[in-house]
Design a protein around this motif. Structure first.
Motif, short mmCIF file in Angstrom:
data_model
loop_
_atom_site.label_atom_id
_atom_site.label_comp_id
_atom_site.label_asym_id
_atom_site.label_seq_id
_atom_site.Cartn_x
_atom_site.Cartn_y
_atom_site.Cartn_z
N ILE A 166 -0.22 -5.17 -4.21
CA ILE A 166 -1.08 -5.96 -5.03
C ILE A 166 -0.30 -6.97 -5.64
CG2 ILE A 166 -2.80 -4.19 -5.26
CD1 ILE A 166 -1.44 -3.53 -8.03
N LYS A 167 -1.29 -8.11 -5.91
CA LYS A 167 -0.56 -9.36 -6.81
C LYS A 167 -0.17 -8.91 -8.29
CE LYS A 167 -2.51 -13.05 -3.90
NZ LYS A 167 -3.41 -14.25 -4.27
N SER A 168 0.85 -9.39 -8.70
CA SER A 168 1.07 -9.29 -10.03
C SER A 168 1.91 -10.40 -10.59
CB SER A 168 2.23 -8.01 -10.18
OG SER A 168 2.62 -7.91 -11.42
N GLY A 169 1.07 -11.25 -11.28
CA GLY A 169 1.31 -12.77 -11.59
C GLY A 169 1.76 -13.58 -10.39
N GLU A 170 2.92 -13.92 -10.39
CA GLU A 170 3.64 -14.81 -9.34
C GLU A 170 4.22 -13.88 -8.15
OE1 GLU A 170 3.57 -18.05 -9.11
OE2 GLU A 170 2.50 -18.17 -10.97
N ASN A 171 4.35 -12.58 -8.39
CA ASN A 171 4.98 -11.68 -7.55
C ASN A 171 3.79 -10.63 -6.98
OD1 ASN A 171 7.57 -12.94 -7.97
ND2 ASN A 171 7.35 -11.72 -10.02
N ARG A 172 4.27 -9.71 -6.29
CA ARG A 172 3.64 -8.71 -5.89
C ARG A 172 4.31 -7.28 -6.02
NH1 ARG A 172 3.53 -9.62 0.74
NH2 ARG A 172 5.47 -9.07 1.28
N CYS A 173 3.38 -6.33 -6.15
CA CYS A 173 3.73 -4.90 -6.65
C CYS A 173 3.34 -3.90 -5.31
CB CYS A 173 3.39 -4.46 -7.79
SG CYS A 173 4.27 -5.19 -9.36
N LYS A 174 4.40 -3.05 -4.82
CA LYS A 174 4.10 -2.07 -4.02
C LYS A 174 3.29 -0.96 -4.57
CE LYS A 174 6.26 0.79 -0.33
NZ LYS A 174 5.69 2.03 -0.78
N ILE A 175 2.27 -0.61 -3.93
CA ILE A 175 1.51 0.52 -4.43
C ILE A 175 1.96 1.85 -4.25
CG2 ILE A 175 -0.94 1.45 -4.44
CD1 ILE A 175 -2.13 -1.28 -3.53
N ASP A 176 2.10 2.55 -5.05
CA ASP A 176 2.80 4.18 -4.64
C ASP A 176 1.63 5.03 -4.75
OD1 ASP A 176 5.68 3.28 -5.17
OD2 ASP A 176 5.03 2.84 -7.28
N VAL A 177 0.53 4.74 -5.39
CA VAL A 177 -0.57 5.88 -5.50
C VAL A 177 -1.86 4.90 -5.52
CG1 VAL A 177 -1.78 7.74 -6.35
CG2 VAL A 177 0.78 7.40 -6.82
N LEU A 178 -2.78 5.46 -4.51
CA LEU A 178 -4.03 4.70 -4.38
C LEU A 178 -5.09 5.63 -4.55
CD1 LEU A 178 -5.04 2.04 -1.52
CD2 LEU A 178 -6.68 3.97 -2.27
N TYR A 179 -5.82 5.40 -5.56
CA TYR A 179 -6.97 6.09 -5.99
C TYR A 179 -8.31 5.57 -5.25
CZ TYR A 179 -10.81 9.06 -8.06
OH TYR A 179 -11.85 9.75 -8.08
N ARG A 180 -8.58 6.52 -4.05
CA ARG A 180 -9.90 6.10 -3.27
C ARG A 180 -11.25 6.44 -4.08
NH1 ARG A 180 -13.49 9.22 -0.01
NH2 ARG A 180 -12.13 11.04 -0.03
N PHE A 181 -11.86 5.44 -4.74
CA PHE A 181 -13.02 5.31 -5.09
C PHE A 181 -14.22 4.75 -4.17
CE2 PHE A 181 -16.73 5.02 -8.02
CZ PHE A 181 -16.63 6.11 -8.75
N PHE A 182 -14.13 5.41 -3.14
CA PHE A 182 -15.06 4.84 -1.91
C PHE A 182 -15.42 6.07 -0.93
CE2 PHE A 182 -11.21 3.04 -0.38
CZ PHE A 182 -10.88 3.72 0.75
N GLU A 183 -16.70 5.96 -0.62
CA GLU A 183 -17.00 7.15 0.25
C GLU A 183 -16.67 7.00 1.87
OE1 GLU A 183 -18.56 9.92 -1.00
OE2 GLU A 183 -19.18 9.05 -2.83
N LEU A 184 -16.48 8.13 2.30
CA LEU A 184 -16.13 7.93 3.59
C LEU A 184 -17.12 7.53 4.81
CD1 LEU A 184 -13.60 11.37 3.76
CD2 LEU A 184 -13.14 8.90 3.37
N PHE A 185 -18.33 7.84 4.41
CA PHE A 185 -19.48 7.32 5.16
C PHE A 185 -19.51 6.01 5.29
CE2 PHE A 185 -21.65 7.50 1.29
CZ PHE A 185 -22.17 6.39 1.14
N ASP A 186 -18.70 5.15 4.36
CA ASP A 186 -18.90 3.68 4.36
C ASP A 186 -17.73 3.19 4.70
OD1 ASP A 186 -20.40 1.54 3.20
OD2 ASP A 186 -19.00 1.23 1.48
N LEU A 187 -16.77 3.69 5.28
CA LEU A 187 -15.53 3.49 5.80
C LEU A 187 -15.64 2.09 6.83
CD1 LEU A 187 -13.13 6.19 7.03
CD2 LEU A 187 -12.92 4.57 5.10
N MET A 188 -16.71 1.80 7.40
CA MET A 188 -16.99 0.86 8.67
C MET A 188 -17.14 -0.41 7.59
SD MET A 188 -16.64 1.73 11.86
CE MET A 188 -17.53 0.44 12.48
#
Length: 508
Positions: A263-285
């Motif tokens: 993800i963007k962090s100011g001028e740089n970017r940060c590697k995501i270690d943990v992603l919390y999935r707040f979306f439903e699996l039926f909506d993956l498409m």
């Protein structure tokens, strides 16, 4: 982020407040308030309650989580005995998830009947089924457990389980607001207190990446779940106040590389270690970059919770729990004590499968009145009195499977409408399986609230749904807060409607 400051003195003036007790749950008993009555005691209490409601509402608006429900001047009080049971229930439900997970894998490997996995996979795309069956996914379980509990005359009933629940930010904001008021004293504590929800959420997320001391966390909220974005932003803000690198983002904000997600962090970017999935699996498409997110998890470039396991998000797990052929499995896996607790609190449930039974067959445990049911056509003939025992719901993996969408209460529709619903659900079985569940009517409770049209404090007689939030940290299950939603008696379903009173639970 600078810590937010609130000034309750703006709303709570020099008014002699009492700390009300409780008979059992809900509205405190007037006999347990200050007995030193003065002529204007009722007026003073009314003014204090009104000021309290305005303070709570202002807090919620400032936190960005208020959605036009009725505000109570006090939390929903419950006896410590009932709260002790709810607290212990979290461990039982975690074991239920674990046993359900194990049952599915035993089914696909031939150690349990194959129809179990067949039901749980019904209506899912093959690619998602295969993804969920990967070995590295096998032991992953949801890190948040949230049942919907109805208080009935005979005790508590957990009508559903939600592994991707809304309401966390609202509960956290309400907990913080009520904990800072003069109504809460030493003996009347908010469940989870002011910081419980944010702390619980953070500890759960950290446990998803146990080898990283200070993980970079991304809460990914889809367009379909946009109504919950503000409360997830509140949670992220609360975690940033204690130095956590966490952002609430849209799926399209993710930057993919072969090394991982960024993800963007100011001028740089940060590697995501943990992603919390707040979306439903039926909506993956409809989720931008969903395949790239799943690819990164598959390659162990990011930890994702809750896992991509749609079979753990099916209401039909209740039907499997109550199936007589599987009783020995559940008893052996859960242990007799946990099995007994769950057998009492998980309502009887049946999968609406159009497959024909032999002439002498019956649907296990299902009766209309006192008559065993051999086919769904018999259920269509149920009288209104008999229909009041049942509710039909989408099992999962559907846009209709959350927020009381797609739910039909038997005695809330005509006989013809009931029959049409049964026909439609049987036709939809191969795409969207539905369940039939025993309907439990909530017992009556009372809550005070501020009537926004008149500005008066009124008392609502209604029924309550409790939503406890349990967070799992390395197999330890902690209760962090309980959201209470009270709806008027004329409402068959209890959810966050504008007529409802929404508050949090405190011990009495």
């Amino acid at each position: 982020m600078q810590k937010r400051e609130y000034h309750s003195s703006k709303y709570i003036r020099e008014i002699p407040l009492t700390n009300p007790g409780t008979v059992s749950v809900g509205r405190p008993s007037s006999s347990m308030t200050n007995n030193n009555h003065r002529p204007n005691n009722k007026m003073i209490r009314h003014t204090a309650y009104k000021e309290q409601c305005l303070y709570i509402k202002d807090r919620l608006i400032e936190d960005g989580v208020y959605i036009n429900w009725n505000i109570s001047p006090e939390p929903f009080f419950m006896e410590k005995k009932e709260l002790t049971f709810i607290e212990s229930l979290g461990r039982c439900l975690y074991l239920f998830y674990s046993a359900s997970n194990n049952l599915y894998y035993q089914s696909i490997h031939g150690k349990q009947p194959e129809w179990i996995a067949g039901y749980l996979d019904q209506g899912k795309p093959q690619s998602l089924i295969e993804y969920a069956r990967m070995n590295r996914m096998k032991n992953l379980l949801p890190g948040i457990i949230r049942p919907d509990i109805i208080l009935t005359k005979d005790g508590m009933v957990a009508t559903e389980l939600d592994a991707v629940p809304g309401g966390m930010g609202i509960t956290g904001s309400l907990n913080s607001a009520y904990s800072s008021t003069l109504f809460i004293e030493t003996d009347n504590k908010i469940v989870g207190e002011g910081e419980g929800m944010a702390d619980g959420f953070l500890n759960m997320l950290k446990s998803a990446a146990p080898r990283i001391d200070d993980p970079v966390i991304a809460i990914v909220v889809s367009e379909e779940s946009r109504d919950y974005r503000s409360e997830m932003e509140w949670l992220a803000g609360a975690m940033r106040e204690v130095g956590v690198n966490v952002s609430t983002i849209k799926p399209e904000d993710i930057i993919f590389t072969e090394e991982g997600l960024y993800i963007k962090s100011g001028e740089n970017r940060c590697k995501i270690d943990v992603l919390y999935r707040f979306f439903e699996l039926f909506d993956l498409m409809n989720i931008p970059k969903a395949e790239l997110i799943m690819y990164s998890a598959k390659k162990n470039r990011v930890s994702i919770t809750p896992p991509f396991k749609p079979f753990l998000e099916e209401k039909m797990l209740y039907a499997l729990f109550h199936h007589p052929m599987l009783r020995e499995y559940w008893m052996t896996t859960l242990g007799e004590k946990v099995f007994s607790v769950l057998h009492k609190i998980l309502p009887p449930t049946w999968i609406l499968d159009p497959a024909e039974l032999p002439p002498y067959g019956i649907i296990p445990g299902l009766k209309v009145g006192k008559r065993p049911v051999a086919c769904w056509a018999e259920l269509k003939q149920a009288t209104q009195s008999e229909r009041k025992e049942f509710v039909i719901k989408p099992s999962g993996f559907s846009e209709l499977a959350w927020g009381s969408r797609g739910v039909v209460v038997g005695h809330d529709v005509s006989k013809k409408e009931w029959g049409d619903v049964i026909d439609r659900t049987l036709e939809d079985f191969y795409r969207t399986p539905h369940i039939l569940q025993k309907y439990h009517k909530g017992r009556h409770v009372e809550v005070n609230y501020l009537d926004q049209s008149t500005g008066d404090i009124k008392t609502m007689k209604g029924r309550v749904r409790l939503c406890p939030y349990y967070f799992v940290y390395r197999k330890d299950v902690k209760l962090a807060g309980i959201l209470a939603t009270v709806c008027p008696l004329d409402k068959k379903l209890i959810h966050g409607m504008t007529d409802s009173v929404i508050t949090v639970v405190a011990s009495s």
